[in-house]
Design a protein around this motif. Sequence first.
Motif, PDB file in Angstrom:
ATOM      1  N   LYS A   1      43.226 125.255 106.738  1.00 53.33           N
ATOM      2  CA  LYS A   1      41.723 124.717 106.719  1.00 53.33           C
ATOM      3  C   LYS A   1      41.096 125.004 105.502  1.00 53.33           C
ATOM      4  N   ILE A   2      41.600 125.822 104.411  1.00 56.43           N
ATOM      5  CA  ILE A   2      41.222 126.132 103.180  1.00 56.43           C
ATOM      6  C   ILE A   2      41.618 125.342 102.082  1.00 56.43           C
ATOM      7  N   ILE A   3      43.003 125.056 102.502  1.00 59.61           N
ATOM      8  CA  ILE A   3      43.728 124.435 101.137  1.00 59.61           C
ATOM      9  C   ILE A   3      43.247 123.056 100.688  1.00 59.61           C
ATOM     10  N   GLU A   4      42.488 122.114 101.741  1.00 58.55           N
ATOM     11  CA  GLU A   4      41.787 120.885 101.335  1.00 58.55           C
ATOM     12  C   GLU A   4      40.819 121.226 100.503  1.00 58.55           C
ATOM     13  N   VAL A   5      39.964 122.232 100.890  1.00 58.41           N
ATOM     14  CA  VAL A   5      38.630 122.921 100.095  1.00 58.41           C
ATOM     15  C   VAL A   5      39.371 123.113  98.491  1.00 58.41           C
TER      16      VAL A   5
ATOM     17  N   LYS B   1      34.953 130.098  86.700  1.00 53.45           N
ATOM     18  CA  LYS B   1      33.857 129.649  87.634  1.00 53.45           C
ATOM     19  C   LYS B   1      34.374 129.044  88.626  1.00 53.45           C
ATOM     20  N   LEU B   2      35.309 128.368  88.601  1.00 53.43           N
ATOM     21  CA  LEU B   2      36.075 127.754  90.015  1.00 53.43           C
ATOM     22  C   LEU B   2      36.443 128.736  90.862  1.00 53.43           C
ATOM     23  N   LEU B   3      37.065 130.066  90.437  1.00 53.37           N
ATOM     24  CA  LEU B   3      37.358 131.141  91.261  1.00 53.37           C
ATOM     25  C   LEU B   3      36.157 131.821  91.921  1.00 53.37           C
ATOM     26  N   GLN B   4      35.165 131.646  91.239  1.00 53.01           N
ATOM     27  CA  GLN B   4      33.716 132.469  91.865  1.00 53.01           C
ATOM     28  C   GLN B   4      33.355 131.484  92.849  1.00 53.01           C
ATOM     29  N   ASP B   5      33.127 130.194  92.475  1.00 56.28           N
ATOM     30  CA  ASP B   5      33.057 129.107  93.534  1.00 56.28           C
ATOM     31  C   ASP B   5      33.738 129.263  94.839  1.00 56.28           C
ATOM     32  N   PHE B   6      34.908 129.419  94.539  1.00 55.82           N
ATOM     33  CA  PHE B   6      36.010 129.446  95.703  1.00 55.82           C
ATOM     34  C   PHE B   6      35.817 130.513  96.614  1.00 55.82           C
ATOM     35  N   LYS B   7      35.720 131.688  96.020  1.00 58.96           N
ATOM     36  CA  LYS B   7      35.341 133.019  96.722  1.00 58.96           C
ATOM     37  C   LYS B   7      33.959 132.901  97.660  1.00 58.96           C
TER      38      LYS B   7
ATOM     39  N   PHE C   1      33.749 132.806 101.934  1.00 61.26           N
ATOM     40  CA  PHE C   1      33.014 133.512 102.505  1.00 61.26           C
ATOM     41  C   PHE C   1      31.966 132.963 103.597  1.00 61.26           C
ATOM     42  N   ARG C   2      31.564 131.755 102.923  1.00 58.58           N
ATOM     43  CA  ARG C   2      30.721 130.965 103.711  1.00 58.58           C
ATOM     44  C   ARG C   2      31.285 130.436 104.745  1.00 58.58           C
ATOM     45  N   ARG C   3      32.352 130.220 105.109  1.00 60.92           N
ATOM     46  CA  ARG C   3      33.228 129.626 106.238  1.00 60.92           C
ATOM     47  C   ARG C   3      33.755 130.508 107.090  1.00 60.92           C
ATOM     48  N   GLN C   4      33.692 131.800 106.955  1.00 58.41           N
ATOM     49  CA  GLN C   4      34.153 132.780 107.673  1.00 58.41           C
ATOM     50  C   GLN C   4      33.179 133.278 108.822  1.00 58.41           C
TER      51      GLN C   4
END
Length: 147
Positions: free
Chosen positions: A112-116, A133-139, A143-146
């Motif tokens: 479920k995370i791979i597509e995002v 920046k992309l890493l921070q956006d990903f993190k 955490f929003r999805r959990q």
Amino acid sequence: MNFTDFITHHGKRVIRDQFIHLIQVAQTDGKISQKELEILHKAGKNFGLTDPEIDQLIQSEENHHYHPPYSLNDKFDHLYNIAQIVMADDLIATEEMKIMKRFAIEAGFEDKIIEVLLKLLIEGIEKGEDEEKLLQDFKKNIFRRQP
């Protein structure tokens, strides 16, 4: 004795394997473009390899089992490098997308995370956003999805 004989220590072996997988991604469409070659040399130098070592690995690449990095930051970094290579020729072939997904799965990312993750990487690289920046956006997105 060749270069690969010297990099069998666990940490160096993992780095070598990760670099070889970047080479495999670059070769997915049957050739390595000049831009892909430049990215490979930049990534190889980040791994501590010299230009001759990088060229030797590119010429002698074989299929290897993928040993994913352990930390989230390192996994993201590896996928970012893969995405850069895939996008180097401004086209994302079906096979290249499949290989990105495969490495994401093997790195331990949930379906479920791979597509995002891949969408974030592709769009971010297209916009010229930097990896941190992309890493921070990903993190933030994880955490929003959990629940």
